[in-house]
Design an enzyme around this catalytic site. Structure first.
Site, PDB file in Angstrom:
ATOM      1  N   GLY A 291      77.898  88.321 -36.001  1.00 16.87           N
ATOM      2  CA  GLY A 291      78.927  88.069 -34.979  1.00 16.87           C
ATOM      3  C   GLY A 291      80.314  87.813 -35.525  1.00 16.87           C
ATOM      4  O   GLY A 291      81.133  87.180 -34.867  1.00 16.87           O
ATOM      5  N   SER A 292      80.597  88.352 -36.730  1.00 16.21           N
ATOM      6  CA  SER A 292      81.958  88.133 -37.249  1.00 16.21           C
ATOM      7  C   SER A 292      82.981  88.885 -36.399  1.00 16.21           C
ATOM      8  O   SER A 292      84.114  88.424 -36.235  1.00 16.21           O
ATOM      9  CB  SER A 292      82.054  88.529 -38.730  1.00 16.21           C
ATOM     10  OG  SER A 292      81.950  89.922 -38.884  1.00 16.21           O
ATOM     11  N   ASN A 293      82.587  90.028 -35.838  1.00 13.91           N
ATOM     12  CA  ASN A 293      83.514  90.745 -34.945  1.00 13.91           C
ATOM     13  C   ASN A 293      83.705  89.994 -33.631  1.00 13.91           C
ATOM     14  O   ASN A 293      84.815  89.949 -33.098  1.00 13.91           O
ATOM     15  CB  ASN A 293      83.019  92.171 -34.688  1.00 13.91           C
ATOM     16  CG  ASN A 293      83.397  93.092 -35.829  1.00 13.91           C
ATOM     17  OD1 ASN A 293      84.554  93.471 -35.970  1.00 13.91           O
ATOM     18  ND2 ASN A 293      82.425  93.404 -36.674  1.00 13.91           N
TER      19      ASN A 293
ATOM     20  N   MET B 210      72.884  96.506 -32.494  1.00 17.54           N
ATOM     21  CA  MET B 210      72.154  97.471 -33.314  1.00 17.54           C
ATOM     22  C   MET B 210      71.077  98.236 -32.557  1.00 17.54           C
ATOM     23  O   MET B 210      70.135  98.719 -33.172  1.00 17.54           O
ATOM     24  CB  MET B 210      71.534  96.749 -34.512  1.00 17.54           C
ATOM     25  CG  MET B 210      72.565  96.182 -35.442  1.00 17.54           C
ATOM     26  SD  MET B 210      73.717  97.471 -35.988  1.00 17.54           S
ATOM     27  CE  MET B 210      74.680  96.557 -37.160  1.00 17.54           C
TER      28      MET B 210
ATOM     29  N   LEU C 117      70.086 101.116 -29.247  1.00 17.06           N
ATOM     30  CA  LEU C 117      70.634 102.137 -28.358  1.00 17.06           C
ATOM     31  C   LEU C 117      70.570 101.634 -26.926  1.00 17.06           C
ATOM     32  O   LEU C 117      69.667 100.871 -26.573  1.00 17.06           O
ATOM     33  CB  LEU C 117      69.808 103.418 -28.465  1.00 17.06           C
ATOM     34  CG  LEU C 117      69.858 104.118 -29.818  1.00 17.06           C
ATOM     35  CD1 LEU C 117      68.920 105.318 -29.805  1.00 17.06           C
ATOM     36  CD2 LEU C 117      71.287 104.536 -30.127  1.00 17.06           C
TER      37      LEU C 117
ATOM     38  N   ASN D 105      82.504 100.677 -28.904  1.00 10.99           N
ATOM     39  CA  ASN D 105      81.676 100.269 -30.041  1.00 10.99           C
ATOM     40  C   ASN D 105      82.536 100.253 -31.294  1.00 10.99           C
ATOM     41  O   ASN D 105      83.459 101.057 -31.427  1.00 10.99           O
ATOM     42  CB  ASN D 105      80.542 101.302 -30.213  1.00 10.99           C
ATOM     43  CG  ASN D 105      79.639 101.000 -31.385  1.00 10.99           C
ATOM     44  OD1 ASN D 105      79.251  99.845 -31.600  1.00 10.99           O
ATOM     45  ND2 ASN D 105      79.284 102.019 -32.148  1.00 10.99           N
TER      46      ASN D 105
ATOM     47  N   HIS E 116      82.250 100.884 -35.280  1.00 13.82           N
ATOM     48  CA  HIS E 116      81.309 101.501 -36.220  1.00 13.82           C
ATOM     49  C   HIS E 116      81.926 101.531 -37.623  1.00 13.82           C
ATOM     50  O   HIS E 116      83.079 101.927 -37.787  1.00 13.82           O
ATOM     51  CB  HIS E 116      80.961 102.922 -35.755  1.00 13.82           C
ATOM     52  CG  HIS E 116      79.911 103.552 -36.603  1.00 13.82           C
ATOM     53  ND1 HIS E 116      78.572 103.215 -36.501  1.00 13.82           N
ATOM     54  CD2 HIS E 116      79.999 104.450 -37.608  1.00 13.82           C
ATOM     55  CE1 HIS E 116      77.885 103.902 -37.397  1.00 13.82           C
ATOM     56  NE2 HIS E 116      78.723 104.657 -38.075  1.00 13.82           N
TER      57      HIS E 116
HETATM   58  C1  GAR Z   1      79.830  95.584 -38.253  1.00 15.74           C
HETATM   59  O1  GAR Z   1      80.212  96.028 -39.527  1.00 15.74           O
HETATM   60  C2  GAR Z   1      79.740  96.765 -37.297  1.00 15.74           C
HETATM   61  O2  GAR Z   1      80.655  97.769 -37.569  1.00 15.74           O
HETATM   62  C3  GAR Z   1      78.345  97.255 -37.546  1.00 15.74           C
HETATM   63  O3  GAR Z   1      77.591  96.073 -37.697  1.00 15.74           O
HETATM   64  C4  GAR Z   1      78.396  95.061 -38.267  1.00 15.74           C
HETATM   65  C5  GAR Z   1      78.233  93.798 -37.453  1.00 15.74           C
HETATM   66  O4  GAR Z   1      78.838  92.713 -38.085  1.00 15.74           O
HETATM   67  N1  GAR Z   1      77.875  98.048 -36.458  1.00 15.74           N
HETATM   68  C6  GAR Z   1      77.106  99.120 -36.613  1.00 15.74           C
HETATM   69  O5  GAR Z   1      76.680  99.492 -37.692  1.00 15.74           O
HETATM   70  C7  GAR Z   1      76.751  99.830 -35.329  1.00 15.74           C
HETATM   71  N2  GAR Z   1      76.110 101.089 -35.603  1.00 15.74           N
HETATM   72  P1  GAR Z   1      79.095  91.373 -37.277  1.00 15.74           P
HETATM   73  O6  GAR Z   1      77.779  91.008 -36.577  1.00 15.74           O
HETATM   74  O7  GAR Z   1      79.455  90.374 -38.325  1.00 15.74           O
HETATM   75  O8  GAR Z   1      80.203  91.626 -36.290  1.00 15.74           O
END
Ligand code: GAR
Length: 214
Positions: A14-16, A91, A93, A108, A110
């Site tokens: 969940g850093s995003n 993660m 679909l 999304n 990516h």
């Molecule tokens: C992020 O790097 C995002 O781009 C990727 O998962 C990570 C989640 O990090 N998403 C994918 O690969 C989707 N296909 P987070 O949980 O720290 O935000």
């Protein structure tokens, strides 16, 4: 003014989500209305709770199938009056009915320069392939896997033999800036998906870009 409401979908760290909470939540007419996780143990849930945002867990195993799970998820998002669904490290679909229901209202993040390296483990895929440049893509979600119209991209150069942890760090730093930027533009109503009549060509336009303001 009615706020522009985000529903953020997560599966992991969940850093995003944190970047969105820190830079957008409660500012400029934008708020994170709810957070939904695909797993009950996703650390992202604690980040949402700490920010006082309502959460829900929608594990596929708690439902008879993915369609039923996605229907429950859609109800949750609708009940929270969400204007835009943001997949931030989600993660799994989403089924076609969900995507059609929220048509043009799901984005999304990516960790590659799409259309290169769609799907899971995009950073590893890029490193295994030996590319010298990778990056981050923010795109609208359609019924394919990471195939929807692109809102924003930023490239990252990969010096020889950079280890995966350092690449991930760089990718995250870009994501944490690019995702809130894209959301801000969409919330501002300046982003349009244009499809040519043939359907063969599509483009996301951002007001101001053509005038050279961006
Ligand atoms: C992020 O790097 C995002 O781009 C990727 O998962 C990570 C989640 O990090 N998403 C994918 O690969 C989707 N296909 P987070 O949980 O720290 O935000």
């Amino acid at each position: 003014m009615t706020p522009f409401r985000l529903g953020v979908l997560v599966s992991g760290e969940g850093s995003n989500l944190q970047a969105v909470l820190d830079s957008l939540h409660g500012r400029d007419g934008i708020e994170v209305a709810c957070v939904a996780a695909s797993r009950p143990d996703a650390p992202a849930l604690a980040r949402a709770r700490a920010a006082g945002v309502p959460t829900g867990v929608f594990a596929a195993s708690d439902h008879p199938g993915r369609a039923a799970r996605d229907e429950a998820l859609a109800e949750f998002l609708t009940a929270h009056g969400v204007d835009l669904v943001v997949l931030a490290g989600f993660m799994e679909l989403l089924d076609s009915a969900f995507v059609r229901h929220f048509d043009g209202r799901v984005i999304n993040v990516h960790p590659s320069l799409l259309p290169a390296f769609p799907g899971l483990r995009a950073i590893e895929q890029a490193l295994d392939y030996g590319v010298r440049v990778t990056g981050v893509t923010i795109h609208f979600v359609d019924e394919g896997i990471d195939t929807g119209p692109i809102v924003a991209q930023e490239a990252i150069e990969l010096p020889y033999a950079l280890d995966i942890a350092r690449v991930e760090e760089r990718v995250h730093a870009v994501e944490h800036r690019l995702l809130p930027e894209a959301i801000r533009l969409i919330a501002g109503g300046t982003v349009r998906i244009e499809t040519a009549e043939s359907g063969a060509r599509r483009r996301v336009t951002i007001e101001g870009e053509r005038r050279g303001e961006r």
